[in-house]
Write an enzyme that holds these catalytic residues in place. Structure first.
Site, short mmCIF file in Angstrom:
data_model
loop_
_atom_site.label_atom_id
_atom_site.label_comp_id
_atom_site.label_asym_id
_atom_site.label_seq_id
_atom_site.Cartn_x
_atom_site.Cartn_y
_atom_site.Cartn_z
CB THR A 184 -0.89 0.04 1.26
OG1 THR A 184 -0.02 0.09 2.39
CG2 THR A 184 -1.77 -1.19 1.36
CD GLU A 328 -5.05 -2.83 2.00
OE1 GLU A 328 -5.52 -2.31 0.96
OE2 GLU A 328 -4.56 -2.16 2.93
P1 ADP Z 1 -3.58 3.64 -1.33
O1 ADP Z 1 -4.20 4.78 -2.08
O2 ADP Z 1 -3.48 3.90 0.14
O3 ADP Z 1 -2.42 3.02 -1.98
P2 ADP Z 1 -5.57 1.95 -2.38
O4 ADP Z 1 -5.23 2.37 -3.75
O5 ADP Z 1 -5.71 0.53 -2.08
O6 ADP Z 1 -4.58 2.46 -1.35
O7 ADP Z 1 -6.82 2.78 -1.93
C1 ADP Z 1 -7.94 2.24 -1.34
C2 ADP Z 1 -8.84 3.33 -0.87
O8 ADP Z 1 -9.10 4.28 -1.89
C3 ADP Z 1 -10.19 2.86 -0.43
O9 ADP Z 1 -10.17 2.34 0.87
C4 ADP Z 1 -11.02 4.13 -0.55
O10 ADP Z 1 -10.86 4.96 0.58
C5 ADP Z 1 -10.40 4.82 -1.73
N1 ADP Z 1 -11.20 4.56 -2.93
C6 ADP Z 1 -10.95 3.68 -3.90
N2 ADP Z 1 -11.89 3.76 -4.85
C7 ADP Z 1 -12.77 4.71 -4.48
C8 ADP Z 1 -13.97 5.27 -5.04
N3 ADP Z 1 -14.45 4.88 -6.21
N4 ADP Z 1 -14.60 6.23 -4.32
C9 ADP Z 1 -14.14 6.66 -3.13
N5 ADP Z 1 -13.02 6.20 -2.58
C10 ADP Z 1 -12.33 5.24 -3.23
#
Ligand code: ADP
Length: 543
Positions: A184, A328
């Site tokens: 992440t 995840e």
């Molecule tokens: P990071 O950005 O920390 O690397 P991820 O790419 O796995 O982690 O991001 C996951 C998070 O991104 C989700 O838990 C949520 O908060 C946000 N997220 C992903 N898709 C959406 C969406 N379509 N709308 C709102 N929030 C989103």
């Protein structure tokens, strides 16, 4: 019981073998870091993956070893995905936008044996060289002619393949063995590793293929803007060969004009990426007065797709599918494909439905709970912490006991950190990440809701809403705006737009202008950095 079906383990390499044998007219088109365009069929990629597996074995890669990549979307990165997993090793994709400290941390934590990198990233590795593990082998994803002169003893990718047999005795691996690793982005603390299995990866490819048929079918030409270092490009390098779609790999050029040209030249039908990239493509479409000729669908995920963005693309005849997921979760959790009857709703109601994060894909269970962990109804009103369970969801973090203990609830469900509601039709609405919610006088304000509305103002190019500490109300919302031009928007006008959807007490207390918003390593607006930037900001007294 006797006479059951054969129990063949699901294997990632089987996807490419299948594509090589059956999807013979599909291709992988890549914008190379060397500057030209490269084309190959899945059969060629399969043969080269075999050569690469021999080459990697030759430099000591064995089953279970982690082989890291630091690369753009391109055919060599694709070949690495399959060769590494196919031989039983683990493909660890590294995000080049991580800080040097984070990159060193994850290379060490993953115990990478080999690191394969694009030419673009040579300066990053040269700068880190003295801190890298002594025995880490470095492979440059290029041919002999393009090898740079460097003090570092880089190996050459094409030389690793040269003269190797074009077939490989791919081992039959247990389907629950690891094939991929992605950390992440570590916006809080160290990055944490999600370790994908052959089973979870193949199933996820199936799940998204049946869920997103407008993007994933045999005649489709998909451009993954989402990088292969960001949760396996949301599964596209697996799902596209599975269904026989062609992959159009953009390499390093992800700006609006470059994407538009590539889409136009390569007859791209679908493209997937985070909202920030669509801002660039949108501007280019506006400048040229037309969408790329063959573009039928964009899948927007990673952070909330603003309603105004959905409206724009739909208005140009491009279907928008809003999706939600996490590193995840492999990552796709929900998709915004509308069911039949909703497609005959008035346009405005359809956009409203599309602005939600959509319904769960098969293989993902959703629940929302209150602070005591009690399940809340899926009535579209109750808002709670979102938990998930499924075949493509981590059961813990890679070699990280502490994070694992905090990740799951008593029922073994994974806590997303998102706060959401689910309506009776199964549509999920993400209110916020719990850490981004604004707590005002004991009530919550959704930053996503306010941003969505402000984005519809023509003088707003981009925006974010963050919490500012307040002596009386705990926190109050501040609207941070990147103006579209010289003529800046008025807060009163934005308030008026917001008042059609939210209560008066939820309105942002103030608006500030910035030239640009800070982005995370995955291209999302970094609320964390924005809160730090405005830590000293004092809100005007609005009572
Ligand atoms: P990071 O950005 O920390 O690397 P991820 O790419 O796995 O982690 O991001 C996951 C998070 O991104 C989700 O838990 C949520 O908060 C946000 N997220 C992903 N898709 C959406 C969406 N379509 N709308 C709102 N929030 C989103």
């Amino acid at each position: 019981m006797q006479g059951l079906m054969m129990n063949l383990p699901l294997q990632v390499i089987e996807i490419l073998k299948y594509a090589a044998e059956t999807h013979t007219s599909a291709e992988i088109v890549s914008v190379r870091t060397e500057g030209d365009i490269h084309r190959e069929s899945y059969a060629q990629a399969y043969a080269r993956a075999a050569q690469l597996a021999h080459g990697l074995a030759g430099i000591g890669v064995g089953q279970g070893d982690r082989v890291a990549t630091l690369a753009w979307n391109g055919y060599r990165h694709f070949e690495l995905y399959y060769a590494i997993s196919g031989m039983g090793a683990v493909c660890h994709t590294i995000n080049p936008r991580l800080s040097a400290e984070q990159m060193l941390y994850i290379i060490g934590h993953a115990e990478d044996k080999v690191l394969c990198l694009d030419l673009t990233f040579v300066p990053i590795i040269e700068a880190l060289a003295e801190h890298l593990p002594q025995d880490l082998k470095l492979v440059l994803l290029t041919d002999r002619q393009h090898m740079p002169s460097s003090d570092i003893p880089f190996l050459c990718y094409e030389e690793l393949l040269e003269g190797q047999p074009t077939t490989y005795e791919w081992p039959l691996l247990p389907e629950d063995s690891a094939c991929g690793l992605c950390y992440t982005s570590g916006t809080t603390g160290h990055p944490k590793g999600a370790l994908y299995s052959h089973r979870s990866t193949v199933l996820h490819a199936f799940f998204i293929s049946i869920t997103l048929p407008l993007s994933l079918h045999a005649d489709s030409r998909i451009l993954p803007v989402v990088p292969m270092f960001h949760v396996n490009s949301w599964g596209l390098p697996y799902a596209a060969p599975l269904v026989g779609a062609s992959l159009i790999m953009p390499g390093p050029k992800l700006d609006g004009p470059s994407l538009f040209d590539l889409m136009q030249d390569e007859k791209v039908t679908a493209s997937w990426g985070v909202p920030t990239v669509w801002l660039g493509l949108r501007a280019e479409m506006e400048a040229r007065g037309t969408p790329p000729a063959d573009l039928r669908q964009v899948v927007i995920g990673g952070s909330a797709a603003p309603r105004a963005m959905i409206e724009f693309f739909e208005g140009q005849g491009v279907d928008v599918c809003h999706a939600w997921g996490m590193t995840e979760m492999s990552p796709v959790g929900t998709h915004g494909q509308l069911p039949g009857p909703m497609k005959s709703l008035p346009q405005d109601a359809q956009i409203t439905a599309k602005a939600k994060q959509g319904r769960r894909v098969f293989g993902v269970d959703l629940k929302i709970v209150d602070e005591a962990g009690t399940r809340l109804p899926h009535d579209g009103t109750a808002v709670g912490e979102l938990y998930v369970r499924g075949n493509g969801i981590i059961s813990g973090y890679f070699n990280n006991q502490e994070a694992t203990e905090q990740a799951l609830d008593a029922e073994g469900w994974f806590g997303t950190g998102d706060v959401a509601s689910i309506d009776p039709d199964g549509f999920l609405t993400i209110q916020d990440r719990s850490k981004d919610l604004i707590k005002s006088g004991g009530e919550w304000i959704s930053s996503i809701d306010l941003e969505n509305i402000a984005m519809a103002h023509p003088k707003v190019a981009n925006c974010a809403v963050i919490a500012i500490a307040h002596p009386k109300w705990d926190e109050r919302p501040l609207l941070v705006v990147v103006p579209a031009g010289e003529d800046k928007p008025e807060l009163d006008d934005i308030h008026a737009m917001m008042l059609e959807h939210v209560a008066k007490w939820q309105l942002p207390d103030a608006m500030v202008f910035v030239d640009e918003l800070p982005l995370t390593a995955t291209g999302k607006v970094s609320k964390l950095r924005l809160r730090q930037q405005f830590a000293e900001y004092t809100l005007p007294d609005v009572g």
